[in-house]
Design a protein around this motif. Structure first.
Motif, PDB file in Angstrom:
ATOM      1  N   UNK A 379       0.847  -1.191   0.000  1.00 34.81           N
ATOM      2  CA  UNK A 379       0.000   0.000   0.000  1.00 34.81           C
ATOM      3  C   UNK A 379       0.879   1.237   0.000  1.00 34.81           C
ATOM      4  N   UNK A 380       0.420   2.247  -0.705  1.00 35.09           N
ATOM      5  CA  UNK A 380       1.104   3.537  -0.714  1.00 35.09           C
ATOM      6  C   UNK A 380       0.352   4.503   0.188  1.00 35.09           C
ATOM      7  N   UNK A 381       1.089   5.094   1.131  1.00 31.12           N
ATOM      8  CA  UNK A 381       0.537   6.126   1.996  1.00 31.12           C
ATOM      9  C   UNK A 381       1.111   7.452   1.501  1.00 31.12           C
ATOM     10  N   UNK A 382       0.400   8.128   0.582  1.00 27.89           N
ATOM     11  CA  UNK A 382       0.997   9.285  -0.092  1.00 27.89           C
ATOM     12  C   UNK A 382       1.355  10.415   0.872  1.00 27.89           C
ATOM     13  N   UNK A 383       2.561  10.906   0.693  1.00 31.64           N
ATOM     14  CA  UNK A 383       3.060  12.031   1.492  1.00 31.64           C
ATOM     15  C   UNK A 383       2.538  13.320   0.873  1.00 31.64           C
ATOM     16  N   UNK A 384       1.813  14.101   1.650  1.00 30.19           N
ATOM     17  CA  UNK A 384       1.163  15.311   1.119  1.00 30.19           C
ATOM     18  C   UNK A 384       2.117  16.501   1.097  1.00 30.19           C
ATOM     19  N   UNK A 404       0.554  25.296   4.333  1.00 31.47           N
ATOM     20  CA  UNK A 404       0.486  24.047   5.098  1.00 31.47           C
ATOM     21  C   UNK A 404      -0.938  23.821   5.604  1.00 31.47           C
ATOM     22  N   UNK A 405      -1.521  24.861   6.175  1.00 24.84           N
ATOM     23  CA  UNK A 405      -2.890  24.769   6.692  1.00 24.84           C
ATOM     24  C   UNK A 405      -3.900  24.512   5.573  1.00 24.84           C
ATOM     25  N   UNK A 406      -3.673  25.135   4.423  1.00 24.94           N
ATOM     26  CA  UNK A 406      -4.592  24.970   3.301  1.00 24.94           C
ATOM     27  C   UNK A 406      -4.626  23.520   2.830  1.00 24.94           C
ATOM     28  N   UNK A 407      -3.455  22.897   2.726  1.00 27.25           N
ATOM     29  CA  UNK A 407      -3.400  21.494   2.324  1.00 27.25           C
ATOM     30  C   UNK A 407      -4.105  20.606   3.346  1.00 27.25           C
ATOM     31  N   UNK A 408      -3.885  20.898   4.625  1.00 26.71           N
ATOM     32  CA  UNK A 408      -4.543  20.115   5.675  1.00 26.71           C
ATOM     33  C   UNK A 408      -6.059  20.271   5.610  1.00 26.71           C
ATOM     34  N   UNK A 409      -6.534  21.470   5.317  1.00 29.14           N
ATOM     35  CA  UNK A 409      -7.983  21.703   5.265  1.00 29.14           C
ATOM     36  C   UNK A 409      -8.624  20.948   4.095  1.00 29.14           C
ATOM     37  N   UNK A 410      -7.894  20.819   2.975  1.00 29.27           N
ATOM     38  CA  UNK A 410      -8.404  20.051   1.834  1.00 29.27           C
ATOM     39  C   UNK A 410      -8.514  18.581   2.209  1.00 29.27           C
ATOM     40  N   UNK A 411      -7.476  18.063   2.866  1.00 26.25           N
ATOM     41  CA  UNK A 411      -7.493  16.665   3.303  1.00 26.25           C
ATOM     42  C   UNK A 411      -8.627  16.432   4.293  1.00 26.25           C
ATOM     43  N   UNK A 412      -8.810  17.380   5.192  1.00 25.93           N
ATOM     44  CA  UNK A 412      -9.873  17.259   6.199  1.00 25.93           C
ATOM     45  C   UNK A 412     -11.244  17.215   5.539  1.00 25.93           C
ATOM     46  N   UNK A 413     -11.433  18.009   4.506  1.00 25.78           N
ATOM     47  CA  UNK A 413     -12.722  18.048   3.799  1.00 25.78           C
ATOM     48  C   UNK A 413     -13.073  16.683   3.228  1.00 25.78           C
ATOM     49  N   UNK A 414     -12.047  15.953   2.766  1.00 24.69           N
ATOM     50  CA  UNK A 414     -12.293  14.646   2.143  1.00 24.69           C
ATOM     51  C   UNK A 414     -11.995  13.480   3.085  1.00 24.69           C
ATOM     52  N   UNK A 415     -11.958  13.767   4.394  1.00 23.53           N
ATOM     53  CA  UNK A 415     -11.795  12.734   5.420  1.00 23.53           C
ATOM     54  C   UNK A 415     -10.544  11.889   5.177  1.00 23.53           C
ATOM     55  N   UNK A 416      -9.486  12.554   4.705  1.00 25.86           N
ATOM     56  CA  UNK A 416      -8.280  11.846   4.321  1.00 25.86           C
ATOM     57  C   UNK A 416      -7.212  11.787   5.395  1.00 25.86           C
ATOM     58  N   UNK A 417      -6.045  11.328   4.983  1.00 25.80           N
ATOM     59  CA  UNK A 417      -4.895  11.202   5.871  1.00 25.80           C
ATOM     60  C   UNK A 417      -3.893  12.282   5.502  1.00 25.80           C
ATOM     61  N   UNK A 418      -3.692  13.237   6.425  1.00 28.96           N
ATOM     62  CA  UNK A 418      -2.733  14.303   6.157  1.00 28.96           C
ATOM     63  C   UNK A 418      -1.363  13.838   6.639  1.00 28.96           C
ATOM     64  N   UNK A 419      -0.622  13.249   5.703  1.00 29.49           N
ATOM     65  CA  UNK A 419       0.709  12.735   5.998  1.00 29.49           C
ATOM     66  C   UNK A 419       1.718  13.833   5.674  1.00 29.49           C
ATOM     67  N   UNK A 420       2.481  14.250   6.683  1.00 32.19           N
ATOM     68  CA  UNK A 420       3.481  15.278   6.436  1.00 32.19           C
ATOM     69  C   UNK A 420       4.836  14.836   6.971  1.00 32.19           C
ATOM     70  N   UNK A 421       5.877  15.364   6.367  1.00 28.31           N
ATOM     71  CA  UNK A 421       7.248  15.053   6.758  1.00 28.31           C
ATOM     72  C   UNK A 421       7.894  16.288   7.374  1.00 28.31           C
TER      73      UNK A 421
END
Length: 447
Positions: A379-384, A404-421
């Motif tokens: 499985x691939x856990x895509x790094x955002x 950074x916040x904008x990307x997180x808010x998009x992920x949150x809207x789609x109930x996704x996984x906000x993977x950050x490094x």
């Protein structure tokens, strides 16, 4: 909850590719059971029983010859469609058209969302490209989504949400099974900054010649003196802070360690060092996940990769996750290598010059080998987003924070996984001086 049984029909042409992508998109719904059949029509027919059905045109695969893995098959433009089910004001699709028929018991959409999603998830555009950057990676700027300014949109998630709304319209209870999750990850490229005299001299030279900051010069000397007595005083030794902060906020951090030996070309630390072993074991005991940070030499070399995995496992035990150094990835060769070495989750797929959705999705997804035409046990856990890449794009603190916040808010809207490094070495020194507090506020703000 009642299981929803769905019969899916499509033509035999590129059967394995179609089955993979249909199964993948529907896998994000709760309690759905799929049965697959073939028919002679160039369409995906999704039958819900009792006369209810959703139809999508098979625009892409039906038009291909024996293979689609050619430059001529790449999408050439984006079609923006809009209907009552699209989650945004428009929906970008790569194949098909915007023709749409809506009836009480039947929906017919000419947008080929399945081929569009297949293109994004499998990264087959990277397989056929010979273009590489200096690290041997597929150049970000050549990707279809960056060229068409779609890399800030998780378009595959948008397809899934459109499917969700269509199912609800037809009276089906089908909820998306994922919940918004923040996943901090940390690549351990450098373990200590000041544990040797050569490193001290290099850091002091940087303070004077590069940063021209006598205060930093003095602080480096103080940090070095303190670290001689306790390695916790080294500015790169932020492991306890990162681990405790995640635990305090009910998060699980992932730490990817590079299993090099002293004297090897890429070695920044020796994985056999007792101090490192102690750090790794303590992080694991505190509930963090430890993964392999494969070296640049290993990204296409199964023997080296397998040896590096064994080295880390000799310290920790079984290792099932990885991310490659410099985000170096070759599709599908690297995926095959991970699969063969019993890696279950990779998290290398990311842009190196910006944040965004390289695979068009913020869900973990199963990997499909486009050359072998089969789904892998990987499985691939895509790094955002990677902090160094985002800072290249947005060097100022305020604009970085907003992006950074904008990307997180998009992920949150789609109930996704906000993977950050966020590297352990980028919290206290150089251009990252003072960012430890910023890191705390930034993560708390996106929860």
């Amino acid at each position: 909850m009642t299981v929803l049984s769905i019969d899916v029909y499509f033509s035999k042409k590129f059967y394995y590719e179609k089955k993979y992508i249909v199964k993948t998109l529907f896998s994000y719904f709760e309690n759905i059971e799929l049965r697959f059949f073939t028919h002679d029509f160039d369409e995906y027919r999704i039958s819900l029983g009792t006369g209810l059905e959703i139809i999508f045109d098979d625009d892409f695969f039906s038009s291909q010859g024996e293979t689609y893995l050619t430059k001529e098959s790449l999408p050439t433009q984006v079609h923006y469609i809009q209907n009552v089910f699209t989650p945004e004001t428009d929906l970008p699709v790569l194949y098909g058209s915007d023709n749409f028929i809506l009836e009480n018991s039947r929906i017919h959409c000419s947008a080929d969302i399945f081929a569009s999603a297949f293109f994004m998830l499998t990264r087959w555009e990277e397989t056929i490209s010979r273009e590489k950057d200096k690290f041997g990676r597929f150049p970000d700027e050549l990707s279809f989504v960056q060229r068409h300014k779609l890399h800030y949109r998780p378009i595959v998630n948008e397809y899934i949400e459109m499917l969700h709304r269509m199912l609800v319209y037809l009276g089906q209870t089908a909820e998306i099974s994922r919940k918004y999750t923040v996943i901090p990850t940390h690549d351990i490229d450098f373990l200590f900054r000041l544990n040797t005299l050569p490193k001290l001299i290099k850091s002091l030279a940087g303070d004077v010649l590069k940063r021209k900051n006598p205060i930093d010069f003095t602080k480096t000397l103080v940090d070095y003196t303190k670290s001689l007595f306790n390695s916790k005083n080294d500015p790169y030794n932020t492991f306890e802070f990162l681990s405790d902060f995640s635990k305090k906020n009910n998060l699980v951090s992932r730490f990817y360690f590079m299993p090099s030996y002293k004297g090897e070309h890429e070695a920044k630390y020796d994985i056999r060092n007792k101090k490192i072993e102690k750090i790794i074991k303590k992080l694991s005991e505190n509930g963090n996940i430890i993964g392999l940070h494969g070296t640049v030499s290993a990204y296409q070399n199964k023997e080296i990769f397998a040896e590096e995995k064994q080295r880390l496992e000799s310290v920790l035990g079984l290792v099932t996750e990885c991310r490659m150094h410099f985000l170096r990835l070759s599709v599908p060769e690297s995926f095959r290598m991970f699969d063969a070495c019993n890696i279950l989750t990779d998290s290398t797929l990311c842009f190196s010059n910006d944040g965004g959705f390289r695979a068009g999705i913020c869900f973990e997804f199963p990997v499909f080998d486009v050359l072998a035409r089969k789904e892998l046990n990987l499985w691939e856990m895509p790094l955002i987003v990677m902090e160094t890449a985002l800072r290249k794009k947005y060097p100022q603190e305020e604009e970085f924070y907003k992006a950074f916040q904008n990307l997180a808010s998009i992920v949150k809207k789609y109930q996704g996984e906000f993977v950050f490094l966020w590297h352990n070495s980028n919290l206290n020194t150089g251009i990252w001086k003072g960012w430890k507090k910023i890191y705390e506020k930034l993560v708390q703000d996106i929860l």
